[in-house]
Write a protein that holds these residues in place. Structure first.
Motif, PDB file in Angstrom:
ATOM      1  N   ALA A   1       0.824  -1.214   0.000  1.00  0.00           N
ATOM      2  CA  ALA A   1       0.000   0.000   0.000  1.00  0.00           C
ATOM      3  C   ALA A   1       0.855   1.260   0.000  1.00  0.00           C
ATOM      4  CB  ALA A   1      -0.924   0.002   1.209  1.00  0.00           C
ATOM      5  N   GLU A   2       0.324   2.275  -0.655  1.00  0.00           N
ATOM      6  CA  GLU A   2       1.013   3.564  -0.747  1.00  0.00           C
ATOM      7  C   GLU A   2       0.172   4.650  -0.097  1.00  0.00           C
ATOM      8  OE1 GLU A   2      -0.215   5.072  -5.203  1.00  0.00           O
ATOM      9  OE2 GLU A   2       0.988   3.237  -5.031  1.00  0.00           O
ATOM     10  N   SER A   3       0.833   5.649   0.446  1.00  0.00           N
ATOM     11  CA  SER A   3       0.105   6.769   1.033  1.00  0.00           C
ATOM     12  C   SER A   3      -0.439   7.657  -0.087  1.00  0.00           C
ATOM     13  CB  SER A   3       1.032   7.591   1.929  1.00  0.00           C
ATOM     14  OG  SER A   3       1.863   8.433   1.148  1.00  0.00           O
ATOM     15  N   PRO A   4      -1.498   8.418   0.177  1.00  0.00           N
ATOM     16  CA  PRO A   4      -1.981   9.368  -0.830  1.00  0.00           C
ATOM     17  C   PRO A   4      -0.920  10.365  -1.273  1.00  0.00           C
ATOM     18  CG  PRO A   4      -3.639   9.046   0.859  1.00  0.00           C
ATOM     19  CD  PRO A   4      -2.391   8.349   1.343  1.00  0.00           C
ATOM     20  N   ALA A   5       0.026  10.678  -0.374  1.00  0.00           N
ATOM     21  CA  ALA A   5       1.073  11.650  -0.709  1.00  0.00           C
ATOM     22  C   ALA A   5       1.928  11.179  -1.882  1.00  0.00           C
ATOM     23  CB  ALA A   5       1.955  11.913   0.502  1.00  0.00           C
TER      24      ALA A   5
ATOM     25  N   GLY B   1       0.342 -13.291 -11.078  1.00  0.00           N
ATOM     26  CA  GLY B   1       1.323 -14.122 -11.783  1.00  0.00           C
ATOM     27  C   GLY B   1       1.825 -15.316 -10.997  1.00  0.00           C
ATOM     28  N   GLY B   2       1.544 -15.349  -9.691  1.00  0.00           N
ATOM     29  CA  GLY B   2       1.936 -16.495  -8.889  1.00  0.00           C
ATOM     30  C   GLY B   2       3.389 -16.519  -8.449  1.00  0.00           C
ATOM     31  N   LYS B   3       4.110 -15.434  -8.670  1.00  0.00           N
ATOM     32  CA  LYS B   3       5.513 -15.387  -8.250  1.00  0.00           C
ATOM     33  C   LYS B   3       5.602 -15.382  -6.738  1.00  0.00           C
ATOM     34  CE  LYS B   3       9.682 -12.504  -8.673  1.00  0.00           C
ATOM     35  NZ  LYS B   3      10.245 -11.264  -9.278  1.00  0.00           N
ATOM     36  N   ARG B   4       6.537 -16.133  -6.206  1.00  0.00           N
ATOM     37  CA  ARG B   4       6.741 -16.178  -4.753  1.00  0.00           C
ATOM     38  C   ARG B   4       7.704 -15.054  -4.372  1.00  0.00           C
ATOM     39  NH1 ARG B   4       5.002 -20.771  -2.295  1.00  0.00           N
ATOM     40  NH2 ARG B   4       6.508 -20.513  -0.590  1.00  0.00           N
ATOM     41  N   ALA B   5       7.129 -13.968  -3.879  1.00  0.00           N
ATOM     42  CA  ALA B   5       7.944 -12.809  -3.479  1.00  0.00           C
ATOM     43  C   ALA B   5       7.125 -11.972  -2.517  1.00  0.00           C
ATOM     44  CB  ALA B   5       8.354 -11.981  -4.695  1.00  0.00           C
ATOM     45  N   GLY B   6       7.817 -11.272  -1.642  1.00  0.00           N
ATOM     46  CA  GLY B   6       7.159 -10.385  -0.711  1.00  0.00           C
ATOM     47  C   GLY B   6       7.056  -8.973  -1.278  1.00  0.00           C
ATOM     48  N   ALA B   7       6.169  -8.192  -0.643  1.00  0.00           N
ATOM     49  CA  ALA B   7       5.967  -6.829  -1.114  1.00  0.00           C
ATOM     50  C   ALA B   7       7.208  -5.972  -0.979  1.00  0.00           C
ATOM     51  CB  ALA B   7       4.796  -6.187  -0.357  1.00  0.00           C
ATOM     52  N   GLU B   8       8.072  -6.290  -0.011  1.00  0.00           N
ATOM     53  CA  GLU B   8       9.269  -5.470   0.187  1.00  0.00           C
ATOM     54  C   GLU B   8      10.169  -5.456  -1.037  1.00  0.00           C
ATOM     55  OE1 GLU B   8       9.805  -3.365   2.633  1.00  0.00           O
ATOM     56  OE2 GLU B   8       7.813  -3.953   3.322  1.00  0.00           O
ATOM     57  N   ALA B   9      10.082  -6.498  -1.846  1.00  0.00           N
ATOM     58  CA  ALA B   9      10.886  -6.548  -3.077  1.00  0.00           C
ATOM     59  C   ALA B   9      10.366  -5.562  -4.111  1.00  0.00           C
ATOM     60  CB  ALA B   9      10.871  -7.955  -3.659  1.00  0.00           C
ATOM     61  N   TYR B  10       9.188  -5.017  -3.867  1.00  0.00           N
ATOM     62  CA  TYR B  10       8.567  -4.091  -4.830  1.00  0.00           C
ATOM     63  C   TYR B  10       8.390  -2.698  -4.229  1.00  0.00           C
ATOM     64  CZ  TYR B  10       7.622  -8.169  -7.683  1.00  0.00           C
ATOM     65  OH  TYR B  10       7.755  -9.291  -8.462  1.00  0.00           O
ATOM     66  N   ARG B  11       9.115  -2.386  -3.167  1.00  0.00           N
ATOM     67  CA  ARG B  11       9.030  -1.060  -2.561  1.00  0.00           C
ATOM     68  C   ARG B  11      10.349  -0.310  -2.754  1.00  0.00           C
ATOM     69  NH1 ARG B  11       4.393  -0.291   0.525  1.00  0.00           N
ATOM     70  NH2 ARG B  11       5.188   1.781   0.940  1.00  0.00           N
TER      71      ARG B  11
ATOM     72  N   TYR C   1      10.584  10.333 -12.178  1.00  0.00           N
ATOM     73  CA  TYR C   1      10.851  11.613 -11.526  1.00  0.00           C
ATOM     74  C   TYR C   1      11.662  11.483 -10.239  1.00  0.00           C
ATOM     75  CZ  TYR C   1       7.591  13.889 -14.752  1.00  0.00           C
ATOM     76  OH  TYR C   1       6.986  14.388 -15.873  1.00  0.00           O
ATOM     77  N   GLY C   2      11.946  10.263  -9.822  1.00  0.00           N
ATOM     78  CA  GLY C   2      12.690  10.088  -8.583  1.00  0.00           C
ATOM     79  C   GLY C   2      11.876  10.367  -7.341  1.00  0.00           C
ATOM     80  N   VAL C   3      10.563  10.215  -7.449  1.00  0.00           N
ATOM     81  CA  VAL C   3       9.657  10.476  -6.334  1.00  0.00           C
ATOM     82  C   VAL C   3       9.571   9.249  -5.437  1.00  0.00           C
ATOM     83  CG1 VAL C   3       7.210  10.791  -5.770  1.00  0.00           C
ATOM     84  CG2 VAL C   3       8.284  12.226  -7.512  1.00  0.00           C
ATOM     85  N   THR C   4       9.540   9.470  -4.131  1.00  0.00           N
ATOM     86  CA  THR C   4       9.342   8.386  -3.177  1.00  0.00           C
ATOM     87  C   THR C   4       8.138   8.683  -2.291  1.00  0.00           C
ATOM     88  OG1 THR C   4      10.848   9.389  -1.581  1.00  0.00           O
ATOM     89  CG2 THR C   4      11.780   7.778  -3.124  1.00  0.00           C
ATOM     90  N   ASP C   5       7.683   7.648  -1.606  1.00  0.00           N
ATOM     91  CA  ASP C   5       6.578   7.783  -0.671  1.00  0.00           C
ATOM     92  C   ASP C   5       7.098   8.392   0.629  1.00  0.00           C
ATOM     93  OD1 ASP C   5       4.045   7.590   0.407  1.00  0.00           O
ATOM     94  OD2 ASP C   5       3.765   5.476  -0.103  1.00  0.00           O
TER      95      ASP C   5
END
Length: 307
Positions: A239-243, A297-307, A275-279
């Motif tokens: 999840a991402e913040s509205p900001a 897709g069924g890939k075994r991975a945690g969300a931290e790998a996508y943050r 743009y180099g923007v972060t949460d």
């Protein structure tokens, strides 16, 4: 790109649907970049809309001003053409310009009937949802764009939920909701053609898994302890913040080369990478990648790998 820039000093923005969630955050971040921001919606301290939530446009305007911009709250029902026209006339009188229009009007979540076939839907609720998602955006563009095109370089941002490509592969289990969320993307595509001769740009953006006030309430958490909700839904870890989307829109509005995105529909995370923007926590959530690879897709991975 996240803070400290005043790239929108002297610019005027209208965020239609700025009461809460991504709309509020976009208004605040445009203000942080120096803009005068008109924050519109139907819920004020004196009167709530049909959505029934407590957030108000006055609070949004105050947050814009606190961030360094100038916040102006105006109660507007964007389905009422006369109200929208009066708003634009006021902006013209006060500033004589409009540089950024964000079409974020929605307020239809309470009308949703998931996993219900179209013949079993409440047609009254369905048509109301379409009006909020389509008619309100059309009316706002109709009234506001003559002022926006007065100066070259204007920006229109249509806000939706998912891109056409993503939604084509993943049915939302409600035909009317599907139509409602496709419309803003097509509007941005069409507006790109109409604005191009005037030096304008139209882009459609979608947040990822948004930690809106309503979503936080749903999980019984706050922005401070939102990760506690991962125990109820592991996918909430992305999840991402509205900001996050707010910062993306501010970066887009301050980009003199933003025409590169003209007519496109993208997830905010895609532009954030450019743009180099972060949460707010310093991460860069890739909700599109996570849902494509892991959820569907069924890939075994945690969300931290996508943050």
């Amino acid at each position: 790109m996240n803070a400290g820039t005043r790239a929108l000093e002297g610019k005027v923005a209208l965020v239609a649907g700025a009461t809460r969630g991504a709309g509020r955050a976009m208004a605040v971040e445009l203000g942080r970049a120096g803009a005068v921001v008109y924050a519109t919606g139907r819920t004020t301290r004196e009167r709530r809309s049909e959505v029934g939530r407590p957030e108000t446009i006055e609070e949004t305007a105050e947050l814009v001003t606190a961030a360094g911009g100038t916040g102006i709250a105006v109660r507007v029902d964007h389905l009422e053409t006369d109200q929208v026209r009066a708003l634009v006339e006021r902006i013209d009188r006060d500033h004589g310009r409009l540089d950024v229009l964000v079409n974020d009007v929605w307020g239809g979540d309470h009308l949703l009937e998931f996993e219900t076939r179209v013949w079993d839907l409440s047609i009254e609720r369905a048509l109301r949802m379409l009006r909020l998602a389509q008619d309100a955006h059309l009316i706002t563009s109709h009234c506001a764009l003559p002022l926006l095109i007065r100066r070259p370089g204007g920006l229109v941002v249509e806000i939706t939920d998912g891109t056409p490509e993503f939604n084509t592969d993943h049915y939302r289990e409600n035909m009317v909701f599907d139509l409602a969320k496709y419309a803003p993307a097509r509007m941005a595509w069409a507006l790109a053609h109409e604005l191009k001769p005037y030096g304008g740009t139209a882009v459609c953006l979608s947040p990822g898994f948004l930690r809106s006030e309503e979503m936080l309430d749903h999980f019984g958490v706050t922005e401070e302890n939102w990760r506690d909700a991962v125990a109820k839904d592991p996918h909430f870890a992305i999840a991402e913040s509205p900001a996050f989307l707010g910062r993306v829109v501010a970066a887009l509005a301050g980009d003199p080369e933003r025409g590169r995105w003209n007519g496109q529909a993208r997830f905010g995370g895609e532009l954030a990478a450019h743009y180099g923007v972060t949460d707010v926590d310093g991460s860069r959530p890739d909700c599109l990648g996570y849902f494509t690879d892991v959820v569907f897709g069924g890939k075994r991975a945690g969300a931290e790998a996508y943050r």
